[in-house]
Enzyme design. Structure first.
Site, short mmCIF file in Angstrom:
data_model
loop_
_atom_site.label_atom_id
_atom_site.label_comp_id
_atom_site.label_asym_id
_atom_site.label_seq_id
_atom_site.Cartn_x
_atom_site.Cartn_y
_atom_site.Cartn_z
CG HIS A 274 6.60 -35.86 40.03
ND1 HIS A 274 7.13 -36.74 38.85
CD2 HIS A 274 6.33 -36.72 40.96
CE1 HIS A 274 6.58 -37.94 39.13
NE2 HIS A 274 6.37 -38.04 40.47
CD GLU B 245 7.40 -36.68 44.94
OE1 GLU B 245 7.59 -37.92 45.21
OE2 GLU B 245 6.63 -35.90 44.51
#
Length: 452
Positions: free
Chosen positions: A79, A82
């Site tokens: 994450h 990202e």
């Protein structure tokens, strides 16, 4: 149940698409979406889903990597990366990607799941080459300024504080997952534990990027005002020029047999009302007895799929023991799925009242079975929801991309209408007994903290 996903902000996915995942039918497609697929020479799959009613496309790149592929001690790294992919390249500086999309009337975002990471833009179809060029650029040319990495780490920590630490339901969900999955990495929080997020470095992020981000580990899905005839040369120009790289095999640990029930309770001052849930590990497309996946989807619809379901009619309308009640299941995961029930007790009733009422209904179903009319209604509702999802330019790209990212094929996706239509009462009951008679369920209860 929808596996959690975290991104840079709210991800605008239609309610119909959300229902499809929750009902375990996010894979419903081909007779609905009719995707076309080719493979580039570098191993990148390219999919076109044509719907030319409006001159708009959704462009998505899915990577076959997510939170479940992180090393121990690095929760939240997928994450975190990202987020960092929006920090730019030498060609497209930090923030320029999103500004370019916005200037041209589009929207962009990204999200991370346990089994995949996806980046997408919805924009006028004549701007598709622009977003393809920028997305291909950041597949291989990411540059990370140390100061921006440090700043984004604080952004992720604040996201955790706002979306998890200040949400009693999310906190309970983390503890429930840790109890439900004894060994599988779905037990770890997707956003990461705060102390491990604080320790993530620029070097961690770049190593993860170089390990997993490659065209042969990615899927391009474009839906809307597009044809494969138009998409193929664009994909070859922008993505086909990127050389394939060696990508490691995804290694997932086995989950041991679950032999005991567990209970997790949380009392929190921010909890507004008492809530209850119970869940079991269940087969998915790639874990356990996959033949039970579609019958379990139908079962969830029969038992708790809205106001016509068994639980709602009996516990909310007849007995009035529950304020709300339902069932959930989603088999579109690489690892173990979950099947379960949730509810809130009505005024004048306790969690124990609700729990006993749900258990009584489940015992009756396991003893007496479901009838053909219930199964027929459930199948019809699932098929209708798949058709409604076709009205969105975004939902088809999400649905097909998600299925392909976890390892399904176009042919398997296209067979969904026949698969759900062929589910029998006997198959539903076999699946119900295979899951709901196992002792290893986890019950979770959230309670408001009384005022002092």
């Amino acid at each position: 149940m929808i596996r959690p996903a975290f991104g840079r902000g709210p991800v605008p996915i239609l309610a119909a698409f959300c229902f499809l995942i929750a009902a375990g039918v996010a894979d419903a497609d081909a007779k609905v979406y009719e995707p076309e697929s080719i493979m580039l020479d570098n191993g990148m799959q390219v999919v076109a889903i044509t719907d030319q009613r409006v001159p708009v496309v959704t462009h998505m790149v899915w990577y076959r990597v997510g939170g479940a592929d992180e090393a121990p001690g690095e929760t939240g790294l997928a994450h975190f990366l990202e987020h960092l992919l929006f920090k730019g390249t030498d060609k497209v500086p930090s923030g320029a990607f999103s500004r370019a999309v916005s200037r041209n009337g589009g929207q962009d975002n990204a999200f991370t799941g346990y089994d995949y990471t996806a980046y997408f833009q919805t924009i006028a179809s004549d701007k598709l080459p622009m977003v393809m060029e920028m997305e291909a650029d950041r597949m291989v040319n990411l540059t990370l300024d140390p100061d921006e990495v440090a700043a984004e780490r604080q952004v992720v920590l604040e996201e955790r504080r706002s979306r998890v630490d200040n949400s009693p339901a999310a906190l309970l969900g983390e503890r429930t997952d840790a109890a439900l999955y004894l060994n599988y990495p779905y037990r770890r929080p997707l956003i990461g534990w705060a102390h491990e997020i604080e320790a993530l470095t620029r070097e961690n992020a770049l190593a993860f990027y170089r390990k997993w981000y490659a065209p042969n580990n990615a899927i391009l899905v474009v839906a809307g005002d597009i044809t494969m005839e138009r998409l193929k040369p664009l994909a070859e120009k922008y993505y086909g020029a990127i050389p394939a790289r060696s990508v490691p095999e995804r290694i997932r640990p086995a989950e041991p047999e679950q032999i005991s029930a567990r209970r997790v309770e949380l009392t929190h001052p921010l909890a507004g009302q008492v809530s209850w849930a119970r869940r079991w590990l269940a087969p998915s497309r790639f874990w356990g007895e996959s033949r039970h996946v579609m019958p379990l989807s139908v079962l969830a619809e029969v038992i708790g799929g809205g106001s016509t379901s068994r639980l709602y009619k009996e516990l909310v309308i007849e007995q009035k023991v529950a304020l709300s009640v339902g069932a959930f299941y989603g088999g579109g995961t690489i690892g173990p799925a979950t099947f379960g029930f949730y509810g809130q007790p009505a005024d004048g009733h306790t969690v124990q009242d609700l729990e006993r009422a749900v258990e009584s209904e489940l015992e009756a179903i396991l003893r007496d079975g479901v009838d053909p009319a219930e199964v027929a209604r459930a199948v019809k509702a699932m098929e209708a929801s798949a058709v409604y999802a076709r009205d969105s330019v975004t939902a088809p790209a999400h649905s097909v991309g998600r299925s392909l990212a976890v390892g399904r094929t176009i042919d398997e996706i296209e067979s969904w209408p026949e698969e759900v239509g062929a589910v029998t009462v006997e198959q539903v009951m076999e699946a119900a007994r295979a899951v709901l008679r196992k002792p290893g369920h986890v019950t979770s209860v959230l309670r408001p903290k009384p005022a002092s």
